[in-house]
Design a protein around this motif. Structure first.
Motif, short mmCIF file in Angstrom:
data_model
loop_
_atom_site.label_atom_id
_atom_site.label_comp_id
_atom_site.label_asym_id
_atom_site.label_seq_id
_atom_site.Cartn_x
_atom_site.Cartn_y
_atom_site.Cartn_z
N THR A 99 15.04 7.65 -21.04
CA THR A 99 13.53 7.63 -19.89
C THR A 99 13.87 9.07 -19.80
O THR A 99 14.37 9.55 -18.47
N VAL B 206 12.17 11.89 -17.62
CA VAL B 206 11.14 11.52 -16.26
C VAL B 206 10.23 12.48 -15.27
O VAL B 206 10.79 14.02 -16.06
N TRP C 202 8.08 14.72 -13.47
CA TRP C 202 7.68 14.29 -12.42
C TRP C 202 6.22 15.85 -11.54
O TRP C 202 7.07 16.61 -11.33
N LYS D 145 14.33 2.40 -14.65
CA LYS D 145 14.02 3.21 -14.95
C LYS D 145 12.94 4.08 -13.71
O LYS D 145 12.60 5.42 -13.37
N PHE E 127 14.63 7.16 -10.20
CA PHE E 127 13.72 8.08 -9.90
C PHE E 127 14.45 8.37 -8.97
O PHE E 127 14.94 8.15 -8.28
N VAL F 120 8.33 8.47 -18.26
CA VAL F 120 7.43 8.11 -16.90
C VAL F 120 7.57 8.97 -16.49
O VAL F 120 7.63 10.81 -16.27
N LEU G 212 2.30 6.23 -10.56
CA LEU G 212 3.42 6.62 -12.41
C LEU G 212 3.23 5.85 -12.91
O LEU G 212 2.71 4.55 -13.22
N ALA H 97 4.20 4.94 -16.95
CA ALA H 97 5.73 4.35 -17.85
C ALA H 97 4.93 4.32 -19.84
O ALA H 97 4.50 3.71 -19.75
#
Lengths: 188, 151
Positions: free
Chosen positions: A174, A176, A178, B55, B59, B131, B145, B147
């Motif tokens: 995954t 991420v 941000w 997932k 975070f 994500v 968010l 995804a």
């Protein structure tokens, strides 16, 4: 062998152009003279032949020509033309008559096209790599354990900063991303 | 005249013979899940997004409440940007290319409050997730968010 004047008389008789007295004289001569009888029969056959030929030829004259003939006659005589109505062929009739006229052309074209198509099929190049044959799977999904880590190729975060994290579990990776706004004091 | 006619028929019929069936476009189907994340006394997660709980909880944030805002299946055709219908802001995704049959090069753009928040291009294995998140205006403690997974 008869005289030329006798032959002319025979021809006039065959055409029905003699008066009654002259016709009777010719009939008498023909009864007695074998040669004259043969000539008269030949003349009759010739006339019949000519008539048949002209009848056949007139069958091939299109209706429109007759129309024009009628119009010309009417114009000469000075009366309004009474043209016999001509039946126009229907759609199917026109299509079939067109095919009758151009059958040879269509067959020639079709045969040529068939030959070209056959050559095309033989020389047809393989499908481009970028295209996918219909029905085949678009993308192969690898087992989670075999999957490569994701790669962030570009990241643009106008008015903020970007943080990239890569998490891995039994389901795969995954990525991420941000985004923290520039005026954020308290981030994650 | 006859030859010309035959030539026209040949060209028309050959064109039909040459016309190959249109190849299927290079495309992928993506699942886009939009989530709002916040913090509360009692943790909770929307049952519809339970399958991506890990997932989201992995975070690096202190959120414990996750609500599904929207979920859509989007077909991405190579080189053609597809709009992502988001409840908050707007988004767009483009399939750039398929790499080694199993990887997808995808461009994702997210706008929030009329401003571009993120514009990124990621190469990711089919089935894996990307994500993208940002704080929501106001408290800035809650998160928005998105995804995305494609295959």
């Amino acid at each position: 062998m008869g005289k030329p004047s006798d032959d002319i008389e025979l021809m006039q008789h065959a055409d029905g152009e003699l008066d009654e007295r002259a016709a009777a004289s010719v009939r008498t001569r023909v009864e007695k003279d074998t040669d004259a009888r043969t000539k008269l029969e030949a003349l009759g056959q010739m006339s019949e032949l000519m008539r048949s030929h002209l009848e056949l030829a007139s069958d091939h004259v299109p209706d429109r020509k007759f129309e024009n003939i009628w119009r010309t006659i009417a114009r000469e005589v000075g009366t309004p033309a009474e043209v016999p109505p001509v039946r126009k062929p229907g759609m199917w009739g026109r299509v079939s008559s067109w095919f009758d006229r151009y059958r040879g052309h269509v067959i020639t074209g079709a045969v040529s096209a068939g030959a070209v198509a056959a050559i095309a099929l033989v020389l047809k190049p393989a499908a481009h790599e970028d295209t996918i044959v219909q029905g085949s799977p678009t993308i192969e999904v690898q087992p989670a354990a075999l999957r490569a880590a994701p790669v962030v190729e570009s990241l643009d975060t106008p008015g903020g900063t970007g943080t990239v994290l890569n998490l891995e579990d039994e389901d795969g990776h995954t990525t991420v991303i941000w985004v923290s706004p520039a005026d954020t004091v308290e981030g994650i | 005249m006859r030859a010309l006619f035959a030539l026209i028929v040949t060209i028309v019929m050959s064109g039909t013979a040459f016309a190959q069936p249109k190849a299927k476009a290079v495309e992928t189907t993506c699942d886009a899940i939009e989530v709002s994340a916040s913090n509360a006394k009692d943790p909770s997660i929307d049952p519809d997004i339970k399958h991506i709980q890990k997932k989201l909880t992995d975070f690096p944030a202190s959120w414990n409440v996750f609500k599904k805002l929207s979920r859509a299946s989007v077909t991405l055709e190579k080189g053609k940007p597809a709009k992502l219908d988001l409840k908050m802001g707007s988004g767009e995704a483009t399939l750039v290319e398929i790499v080694d049959k199993s990887k997808l090069r995808v461009a994702i753009k997210i706008d929030y409050n009329g401003k571009r928040v993120v514009d990124t291009t990621v190469t990711v294995e089919a089935g894996d997730y990307v994500v993208v998140g940002h704080p929501i205006s106001g408290s800035k403690k809650d998160g928005h968010l998105l995804a995305v997974t494609c295959k």
